[in-house]
Design an enzyme around this catalytic site. Structure first.
Site: not given
Length: 320
Positions: A117-119, A122-123
């Site tokens: 999950h890539c902050g 946000n996805n």
């Protein structure tokens, strides 16, 4: 909570917008110049625009959400290896959990071929948007290289146009050699163009960071492994090594005890055999990644995800 989740996205947009603003304010005055034509005023804007487009594609695209409608197709596309993946049900979604998928607690959904999950986006990064994520990293690396070189050429052009070397050698009597001129040129650049130098160094550092990050993920893609799977394999291999070492130690202990029972063996040899160190150095655990189909097919799987191929859709129609 919603605003906090979008904080890194906002920071990214502020960063790329701020960097472009400072470059246009402090560098565009020297474009066109001795080494750069006026077209770079527009290509730089185009480069930033493409970067933002890739950011939006990665942020808002479906990473490969596993639903009740497509779970059977994903199970067919990604078979269980019965090593790090086995048949089970997602305790949250209450549907079968395909191999290589994971339920993201942040997005609250199961994602096929889950990477992480890539902050910043946000996805989740998964089966369907890994290609956008990789394009985003590569493009921003190229933007940083482009910006570093362009600013360097602006400074070199100013040296040429203002005849700094000529002034230093003729009017100040400095020897015309690289060793003598470099300290004075650097001093002049820092005094006159400190903002441009700061931006150039910043972009160079960011490009190195992006190169390392892109290289890491490119290696994962070309071996058909995800970030999530690297941790799973590390845990599995560590557990197998400990298990094999315990077996080897037990076997060595058993052999030592058996050796002590041999009649006529000198006492020293008996004790040596009892305390003999097990050869756990020879214990090896291999990683058998059944999803690695070779360089070319692995690359195709990233560019053309399995769920977007006709074979996947045909499997869906048959199961329906």
């Amino acid at each position: 909570m919603s605003l906090l989740a979008h904080l890194l996205e906002f920071i990214y947009l502020m960063m790329i917008g701020g960097i472009y603003y400072f470059i246009s304010k402090f560098c565009f005055n020297y474009i066109p110049g001795y080494y750069l034509s006026g077209v770079h005023r527009y290509t730089s804007l185009l480069a930033v625009g493409v970067g933002v487009l890739l950011f939006l594609l990665t942020s808002f695209s479906d990473p490969g959400t596993v639903k009740a409608e497509n779970v059977s197709q994903y199970i067919s596309a990604y078979p269980y290896d019965n090593v790090i993946y086995s048949e089970k049900e997602c305790s949250t979604c209450k549907i079968p959990k395909p191999a290589r998928s994971k339920h993201c607690s942040i997005c609250d959904r199961c994602v096929a071929r889950f990477d992480h999950h890539c902050g910043w986006m946000n996805n989740c990064i998964g089966e369907r948007n890994t290609r956008y994520f990789m394009a985003f990293l590569l493009w921003h690396f190229l933007i940083c290289i482009y910006g570093t070189v362009a600013i360097g050429l602006v400074l070199a052009g100013q040296l040429k146009e203002l005849r700094v070397v000529y002034i230093l050698t003729v009017y100040y009597g400095i020897e015309n050699s690289l060793r003598r001129l470099v300290p004075h040129i650097v001093q002049w650049l820092l005094a006159s163009y400190n903002t441009q130098i700061l931006m150039m160094v910043f972009l160079a550092i960011v490009s190195l960071l992006l190169a390392g990050f892109f290289g890491y993920h490119a290696n994962l893609c070309l071996t058909n492994t995800t970030t999530n799977e690297t941790f799973k394999w590390q845990d599995y291999i560590s557990w197998q090594k400990k298990l094999n070492e315990a077996r080897a130690s037990a076997a060595a202990l058993k052999a030592g005890i058996s050796g002590m029972r041999i009649e006529g063996e000198p006492p020293k040899i008996k004790w040596r055999s009892f305390f003999r160190k097990s050869t756990t150095e020879n214990v090896q655990v291999t990683k058998n990644n059944i999803y690695d189909k070779g360089f070319f097919h692995n690359l195709l799987e990233i560019i053309f995800p399995l769920s977007m191929r006709s074979s996947f859709l045909q499997t869906k129609s048959k199961s329906g």
